[in-house]
Motif scaffolding. Sequence first.
Motif, PDB file in Angstrom:
ATOM      1  N   ALA A 196       3.647  -6.545   5.112  1.00 61.91           N
ATOM      2  CA  ALA A 196       2.607  -5.988   5.982  1.00 61.91           C
ATOM      3  C   ALA A 196       1.236  -6.491   5.569  1.00 61.91           C
ATOM      4  CB  ALA A 196       2.652  -4.461   5.940  1.00 61.91           C
ATOM      5  N   MET A 197       1.017  -6.639   4.267  1.00 63.73           N
ATOM      6  CA  MET A 197      -0.296  -7.065   3.790  1.00 63.73           C
ATOM      7  C   MET A 197      -0.654  -8.475   4.239  1.00 63.73           C
ATOM      8  SD  MET A 197      -0.602  -5.535  -0.069  1.00 63.73           S
ATOM      9  CE  MET A 197      -0.734  -3.759  -0.356  1.00 63.73           C
ATOM     10  N   ILE A 198       0.351  -9.339   4.413  1.00 66.72           N
ATOM     11  CA  ILE A 198       0.042 -10.702   4.848  1.00 66.72           C
ATOM     12  C   ILE A 198       0.184 -10.863   6.356  1.00 66.72           C
ATOM     13  CG2 ILE A 198       0.635 -11.751   2.629  1.00 66.72           C
ATOM     14  CD1 ILE A 198       3.261 -12.668   3.829  1.00 66.72           C
ATOM     15  N   LEU A 199       0.537  -9.772   7.053  1.00 69.84           N
ATOM     16  CA  LEU A 199       0.546  -9.795   8.511  1.00 69.84           C
ATOM     17  C   LEU A 199      -0.793  -9.294   9.027  1.00 69.84           C
ATOM     18  CD1 LEU A 199       3.974  -8.455   9.841  1.00 69.84           C
ATOM     19  CD2 LEU A 199       2.950 -10.689  10.268  1.00 69.84           C
ATOM     20  N   PRO A 200      -1.510 -10.068   9.815  1.00 69.66           N
ATOM     21  CA  PRO A 200      -2.753  -9.560  10.395  1.00 69.66           C
ATOM     22  C   PRO A 200      -2.496  -8.300  11.215  1.00 69.66           C
ATOM     23  CG  PRO A 200      -2.585 -11.931  10.706  1.00 69.66           C
ATOM     24  CD  PRO A 200      -1.258 -11.474  10.173  1.00 69.66           C
ATOM     25  N   GLY A 201      -3.341  -7.289  11.004  1.00 72.16           N
ATOM     26  CA  GLY A 201      -3.274  -6.085  11.823  1.00 72.16           C
ATOM     27  C   GLY A 201      -2.471  -4.938  11.252  1.00 72.16           C
ATOM     28  N   ILE A 202      -1.650  -5.175  10.223  1.00 70.98           N
ATOM     29  CA  ILE A 202      -0.809  -4.108   9.675  1.00 70.98           C
ATOM     30  C   ILE A 202      -1.148  -3.905   8.206  1.00 70.98           C
ATOM     31  CG2 ILE A 202       1.541  -3.318   9.248  1.00 70.98           C
ATOM     32  CD1 ILE A 202       2.467  -4.880  11.633  1.00 70.98           C
ATOM     33  N   SER A 203      -1.450  -2.667   7.833  1.00 69.70           N
ATOM     34  CA  SER A 203      -1.882  -2.354   6.475  1.00 69.70           C
ATOM     35  C   SER A 203      -0.701  -2.056   5.568  1.00 69.70           C
ATOM     36  CB  SER A 203      -2.822  -1.145   6.509  1.00 69.70           C
ATOM     37  OG  SER A 203      -2.989  -0.584   5.230  1.00 69.70           O
ATOM     38  N   GLY A 204      -0.649  -2.744   4.415  1.00 69.14           N
ATOM     39  CA  GLY A 204       0.428  -2.508   3.453  1.00 69.14           C
ATOM     40  C   GLY A 204       0.377  -1.105   2.863  1.00 69.14           C
ATOM     41  N   ALA A 205      -0.848  -0.617   2.558  1.00 67.27           N
ATOM     42  CA  ALA A 205      -0.997   0.729   2.006  1.00 67.27           C
ATOM     43  C   ALA A 205      -0.507   1.773   2.999  1.00 67.27           C
ATOM     44  CB  ALA A 205      -2.459   0.987   1.645  1.00 67.27           C
ATOM     45  N   PHE A 206      -0.783   1.559   4.289  1.00 69.06           N
ATOM     46  CA  PHE A 206      -0.340   2.503   5.315  1.00 69.06           C
ATOM     47  C   PHE A 206       1.180   2.498   5.441  1.00 69.06           C
ATOM     48  CE2 PHE A 206       0.278   3.622   9.894  1.00 69.06           C
ATOM     49  CZ  PHE A 206      -0.155   4.934   9.796  1.00 69.06           C
ATOM     50  N   ILE A 207       1.807   1.342   5.282  1.00 69.69           N
ATOM     51  CA  ILE A 207       3.264   1.255   5.324  1.00 69.69           C
ATOM     52  C   ILE A 207       3.877   2.095   4.200  1.00 69.69           C
ATOM     53  CG2 ILE A 207       5.234  -0.301   4.994  1.00 69.69           C
ATOM     54  CD1 ILE A 207       3.964  -0.520   7.743  1.00 69.69           C
ATOM     55  N   LEU A 208       3.283   2.054   3.001  1.00 72.06           N
ATOM     56  CA  LEU A 208       3.791   2.856   1.882  1.00 72.06           C
ATOM     57  C   LEU A 208       3.687   4.346   2.178  1.00 72.06           C
ATOM     58  CD1 LEU A 208       2.381   0.945  -1.230  1.00 72.06           C
ATOM     59  CD2 LEU A 208       4.712   0.913  -0.327  1.00 72.06           C
ATOM     60  N   VAL A 209       2.602   4.755   2.841  1.00 67.39           N
ATOM     61  CA  VAL A 209       2.460   6.158   3.227  1.00 67.39           C
ATOM     62  C   VAL A 209       3.551   6.539   4.226  1.00 67.39           C
ATOM     63  CG1 VAL A 209       0.965   7.839   4.388  1.00 67.39           C
ATOM     64  CG2 VAL A 209      -0.018   6.216   2.764  1.00 67.39           C
ATOM     65  N   LEU A 210       3.795   5.673   5.215  1.00 60.20           N
ATOM     66  CA  LEU A 210       4.830   5.939   6.214  1.00 60.20           C
ATOM     67  C   LEU A 210       6.218   6.049   5.583  1.00 60.20           C
ATOM     68  CD1 LEU A 210       3.822   3.583   9.184  1.00 60.20           C
ATOM     69  CD2 LEU A 210       3.387   6.029   8.949  1.00 60.20           C
ATOM     70  N   LEU A 211       6.492   5.179   4.619  1.00 60.72           N
ATOM     71  CA  LEU A 211       7.807   5.163   3.987  1.00 60.72           C
ATOM     72  C   LEU A 211       8.012   6.334   3.029  1.00 60.72           C
ATOM     73  CD1 LEU A 211       8.111   1.341   3.191  1.00 60.72           C
ATOM     74  CD2 LEU A 211       9.363   2.606   4.952  1.00 60.72           C
ATOM     75  N   GLY A 212       6.913   6.980   2.634  1.00 56.29           N
ATOM     76  CA  GLY A 212       7.020   8.092   1.702  1.00 56.29           C
ATOM     77  C   GLY A 212       7.072   7.673   0.249  1.00 56.29           C
ATOM     78  N   SER A 213       6.685   6.447  -0.043  1.00 62.45           N
ATOM     79  CA  SER A 213       6.735   5.966  -1.428  1.00 62.45           C
ATOM     80  C   SER A 213       5.354   5.785  -2.042  1.00 62.45           C
ATOM     81  CB  SER A 213       7.509   4.638  -1.487  1.00 62.45           C
ATOM     82  OG  SER A 213       7.018   3.717  -0.546  1.00 62.45           O
ATOM     83  N   TYR A 214       4.306   6.119  -1.299  1.00 63.42           N
ATOM     84  CA  TYR A 214       2.939   5.931  -1.788  1.00 63.42           C
ATOM     85  C   TYR A 214       2.683   6.753  -3.048  1.00 63.42           C
ATOM     86  CZ  TYR A 214      -2.178   5.583  -1.705  1.00 63.42           C
ATOM     87  OH  TYR A 214      -3.490   5.347  -2.044  1.00 63.42           O
ATOM     88  N   LYS A 215       3.042   8.055  -3.015  1.00 61.44           N
ATOM     89  CA  LYS A 215       2.788   8.934  -4.153  1.00 61.44           C
ATOM     90  C   LYS A 215       3.573   8.487  -5.386  1.00 61.44           C
ATOM     91  CE  LYS A 215       2.779  13.750  -5.697  1.00 61.44           C
ATOM     92  NZ  LYS A 215       3.410  13.467  -6.976  1.00 61.44           N
ATOM     93  N   THR A 216       4.837   8.116  -5.188  1.00 61.99           N
ATOM     94  CA  THR A 216       5.664   7.667  -6.312  1.00 61.99           C
ATOM     95  C   THR A 216       5.048   6.454  -6.996  1.00 61.99           C
ATOM     96  OG1 THR A 216       7.685   8.497  -5.278  1.00 61.99           O
ATOM     97  CG2 THR A 216       7.952   6.821  -6.972  1.00 61.99           C
TER      98      THR A 216
END
Length: 305
Positions: free
Chosen positions: A169-189
């Motif tokens: 996601a980070m190397i795809l224009p328009g999609i945030s890698g940090a936001f993907i981690l939040v969506l997946l539920g692995s950001y806090k871990t």
Amino acid sequence: MQARRILDYVFVTLKGMAMGAADVVPGVSGGTIAFISGIYEELITSINNIDLSLIGILKKDGIKAVWNKVNGNFLLALFLGIFISVLSLAKFLSWLLENEPILLWSFFFGLVVASIFFVGKEIKKWTVGTVVVLLLGAALAFFITELPANDNVDSLPFLFLSGALAICAMILPGISGAFILVLLGSYKTILDAVHERDIKIILTVGVGAVFGLLSFARLLKWMFNHYKNITLALLTGFILGSLNKIWPWKTVLETKTFGDKTIVVDDMNVLPGAFEGDSKLMLAIVLAILGFSLIFILERLASKK
């Protein structure tokens, strides 16, 4: 790869700093910055050159040949900029995100709107297929920004997958890698693992990120080589769809606290007149225009040899 002077690498480092700063803001992708600053395809190609053949080159021709093969000077300058940004500029952006979100989002909104035109004009031939792909890309990015965040997940295979998907996601224009981690539920871990120096989790995510980066770069390189217009249309669509996430005026519906960080996981876009509180409309418009104009400044810098 093109020959560069020292000043050229200084500009590459500055572009890396901009990429790192963008990735700190949930909803903004460093890939967008890479594209509009003219280094996207070179970045993908350089990453794509990292493979097992380097072992043979190392044995036969030495370290210098390997370094040249992977465009080492470029990657070093770029990742140096990202590293500098994460350690310095990113903290300032995090403060702005918490204290002046409307102004920060306005600047990035103008920047991303301009980047839609910038990337779109690279499409040499518009057909029904490119229009359909652009609309599908926009719909997919919009759908991703509307997804609810999952609860925390800490299984190692899932964290490996999270690292792979986030780096893609980070190397795809328009999609945030940090936001993907939040969506997946692995950001806090992952955040907790960094704070607690949990080597097992950090390595798992890191290996997943390396796997995702190397494999996804090959796919992107293949797409650029064989279906460039379609690929550009898809990336333009991704950027267009991401505007939903970075609209400056929002009503927050739900937040989650991860350690010392609070992340908005559900919100609703509103018009400036319907915003509760000071909409800062005039200053927001000025910053949006500044962000829009910055794209053309970056384009001129990118065109310099």
